[in-house]
Scaffold this motif. Structure first.
Motif, PDB file in Angstrom:
ATOM      1  N   TYR A   1       0.831  -1.204   0.000  1.00 14.89           N
ATOM      2  CA  TYR A   1       0.000   0.000   0.000  1.00 14.89           C
ATOM      3  C   TYR A   1       0.866   1.254   0.000  1.00 14.89           C
ATOM      4  CZ  TYR A   1      -3.785   3.205   1.231  1.00 14.89           C
ATOM      5  OH  TYR A   1      -4.697   4.235   1.223  1.00 14.89           O
ATOM      6  N   ASP A   2       1.900   1.269   0.813  1.00 21.32           N
ATOM      7  CA  ASP A   2       2.819   2.414   0.841  1.00 21.32           C
ATOM      8  C   ASP A   2       3.511   2.601  -0.509  1.00 21.32           C
ATOM      9  OD1 ASP A   2       2.328   3.339   3.371  1.00 21.32           O
ATOM     10  OD2 ASP A   2       4.032   2.310   4.292  1.00 21.32           O
ATOM     11  N   LEU A   3       3.936   1.498  -1.105  1.00 23.31           N
ATOM     12  CA  LEU A   3       4.582   1.581  -2.426  1.00 23.31           C
ATOM     13  C   LEU A   3       3.621   2.132  -3.472  1.00 23.31           C
ATOM     14  CD1 LEU A   3       6.571  -1.786  -2.506  1.00 23.31           C
ATOM     15  CD2 LEU A   3       7.502   0.514  -2.269  1.00 23.31           C
ATOM     16  N   LEU A   4       2.386   1.655  -3.439  1.00 24.35           N
ATOM     17  CA  LEU A   4       1.400   2.105  -4.418  1.00 24.35           C
ATOM     18  C   LEU A   4       1.055   3.579  -4.245  1.00 24.35           C
ATOM     19  CD1 LEU A   4      -0.995  -0.994  -4.431  1.00 24.35           C
ATOM     20  CD2 LEU A   4       0.467  -0.224  -6.310  1.00 24.35           C
ATOM     21  N   THR A   5       0.859   4.005  -3.001  1.00 24.45           N
ATOM     22  CA  THR A   5       0.528   5.420  -2.796  1.00 24.45           C
ATOM     23  C   THR A   5       1.713   6.313  -3.148  1.00 24.45           C
ATOM     24  OG1 THR A   5       1.056   5.234  -0.425  1.00 24.45           O
ATOM     25  CG2 THR A   5      -1.271   5.020  -1.065  1.00 24.45           C
ATOM     26  N   GLY A   6       2.914   5.845  -2.889  1.00 22.64           N
ATOM     27  CA  GLY A   6       4.108   6.595  -3.284  1.00 22.64           C
ATOM     28  C   GLY A   6       4.228   6.693  -4.793  1.00 22.64           C
ATOM     29  N   ARG A   7       3.954   5.576  -5.470  1.00 18.94           N
ATOM     30  CA  ARG A   7       3.997   5.576  -6.931  1.00 18.94           C
ATOM     31  C   ARG A   7       2.922   6.491  -7.507  1.00 18.94           C
ATOM     32  NH1 ARG A   7       3.525  -0.115  -9.531  1.00 18.94           N
ATOM     33  NH2 ARG A   7       1.307   0.260  -9.446  1.00 18.94           N
ATOM     34  N   LEU A   8       1.745   6.491  -6.895  1.00 21.29           N
ATOM     35  CA  LEU A   8       0.657   7.355  -7.368  1.00 21.29           C
ATOM     36  C   LEU A   8       1.045   8.825  -7.227  1.00 21.29           C
ATOM     37  CD1 LEU A   8      -2.238   7.640  -8.418  1.00 21.29           C
ATOM     38  CD2 LEU A   8      -3.019   7.538  -6.039  1.00 21.29           C
ATOM     39  N   ASP A   9       1.589   9.197  -6.088  1.00 20.97           N
ATOM     40  CA  ASP A   9       2.022  10.587  -5.884  1.00 20.97           C
ATOM     41  C   ASP A   9       3.105  10.983  -6.878  1.00 20.97           C
ATOM     42  OD1 ASP A   9       0.241  10.849  -3.791  1.00 20.97           O
ATOM     43  OD2 ASP A   9       1.741  10.528  -2.224  1.00 20.97           O
ATOM     44  N   SER A  10       4.070  10.102  -7.070  1.00  9.24           N
ATOM     45  CA  SER A  10       5.163  10.381  -7.995  1.00  9.24           C
ATOM     46  C   SER A  10       4.653  10.543  -9.427  1.00  9.24           C
ATOM     47  CB  SER A  10       6.188   9.250  -7.931  1.00  9.24           C
ATOM     48  OG  SER A  10       7.192   9.431  -8.885  1.00  9.24           O
ATOM     49  N   THR A  11       3.751   9.675  -9.834  1.00 16.49           N
ATOM     50  CA  THR A  11       3.203   9.746 -11.195  1.00 16.49           C
ATOM     51  C   THR A  11       2.376  11.013 -11.373  1.00 16.49           C
ATOM     52  OG1 THR A  11       3.171   7.338 -11.253  1.00 16.49           O
ATOM     53  CG2 THR A  11       1.905   8.468 -12.947  1.00 16.49           C
ATOM     54  N   ARG A  12       1.645  11.395 -10.345  1.00 19.23           N
ATOM     55  CA  ARG A  12       0.870  12.645 -10.426  1.00 19.23           C
ATOM     56  C   ARG A  12       1.790  13.853 -10.576  1.00 19.23           C
ATOM     57  NH1 ARG A  12      -3.649  11.316  -5.801  1.00 19.23           N
ATOM     58  NH2 ARG A  12      -5.197  10.396  -7.200  1.00 19.23           N
ATOM     59  N   ARG A  13       2.903  13.857  -9.847  1.00 19.25           N
ATOM     60  CA  ARG A  13       3.858  14.974  -9.977  1.00 19.25           C
ATOM     61  C   ARG A  13       4.482  14.981 -11.374  1.00 19.25           C
ATOM     62  NH1 ARG A  13       5.215  13.308  -4.775  1.00 19.25           N
ATOM     63  NH2 ARG A  13       7.049  12.210  -5.532  1.00 19.25           N
ATOM     64  N   THR A  14       4.827  13.818 -11.885  1.00 20.01           N
ATOM     65  CA  THR A  14       5.394  13.730 -13.231  1.00 20.01           C
ATOM     66  C   THR A  14       4.385  14.221 -14.264  1.00 20.01           C
ATOM     67  OG1 THR A  14       6.751  11.848 -12.553  1.00 20.01           O
ATOM     68  CG2 THR A  14       6.423  12.155 -14.920  1.00 20.01           C
ATOM     69  N   LYS A  15       3.125  13.862 -14.085  1.00 15.01           N
ATOM     70  CA  LYS A  15       2.076  14.316 -15.008  1.00 15.01           C
ATOM     71  C   LYS A  15       1.932  15.838 -14.951  1.00 15.01           C
ATOM     72  CE  LYS A  15      -2.773  14.086 -16.107  1.00 15.01           C
ATOM     73  NZ  LYS A  15      -3.974  14.385 -15.379  1.00 15.01           N
ATOM     74  N   ALA A  16       1.987  16.396 -13.747  1.00 12.98           N
ATOM     75  CA  ALA A  16       1.885  17.855 -13.618  1.00 12.98           C
ATOM     76  C   ALA A  16       3.025  18.541 -14.365  1.00 12.98           C
ATOM     77  CB  ALA A  16       1.887  18.257 -12.146  1.00 12.98           C
TER      78      ALA A  16
END
Length: 129
Positions: free
Chosen positions: A82-97
C-alpha cells in the motif's frame, strides 16, 4: 511532511516551426500514458483497500465503527504494498503535472513562433512592395 523538490522552468527548446507539432504530440502521448499509469495504480490501491475492508468487516472483535476505522488504518499502515502504491501514485501525479506544464509551454512557444513567422513574412512583403 517532506518538501517536494523544486521544479525548474524548462529552457526554450529551439525547435523549428515544423518540429513543434511532433514535440507537442510527444508531450500529449506522455500525459496520456501517465494518466493510464495513474488509473492502473488507483485500481491496485482499491484492491488493497477492499481486501483490508473485507478483513475489517468480518472481524467479530471489532464492536463499533471507531474500532473498525482504527483497525483499517492500522492494516493499511502495515501493508508494504500500500505504501509503495501510494508513493507511486504521488510520484506519477507529480510527473504528469510537470508534463502538463511542458505541454503548455510547447503550445505557447509554437504560438509565439507562428506569430514571429507571420511578422517576418509581413516584413518581407512590405520590403518587396
Amino acid at each position: 511532511m517532506s518538501e517536494l523538490p523544486r521544479m525548474k522552468t524548462p529552457q526554450r527548446p529551439g525547435y523549428s516551426l515544423s518540429e513543434y507539432p511532433h514535440a507537442i504530440a510527444q508531450a500529449q502521448t506522455l500525459i496520456a500514458n501517465l494518466e493510464l499509469d495513474i488509473a492502473e495504480t488507483k485500481a491496485e490501491i482499491t484492491v488493497v483497500e477492499q481486501t483490508i475492508d473485507q478483513q475489517v468487516a468480518f472481524d467479530k472483535e471489532l464492536k463499533n465503527d471507531g474500532q473498525r476505522k482504527a483497525k483499517r488504518k492500522e492494516l493499511l499502515a502495515q501493508d508494504p504494498g500500500y505504501d509503495l502504491l501510494t508513493g507511486r501514485l504521488d510520484s506519477t501525479r507529480r510527473t504528469k503535472a510537470r508534463a502538463e506544464i511542458r505541454l503548455n509551454l510547447l503550445i505557447n512557444q509554437f504560438t509565439v513562433a507562428k506569430i514571429e513567422a507571420r511578422g517576418e513574412t509581413a516584413r518581407q512583403l512590405a520590403i518587396a512592395a
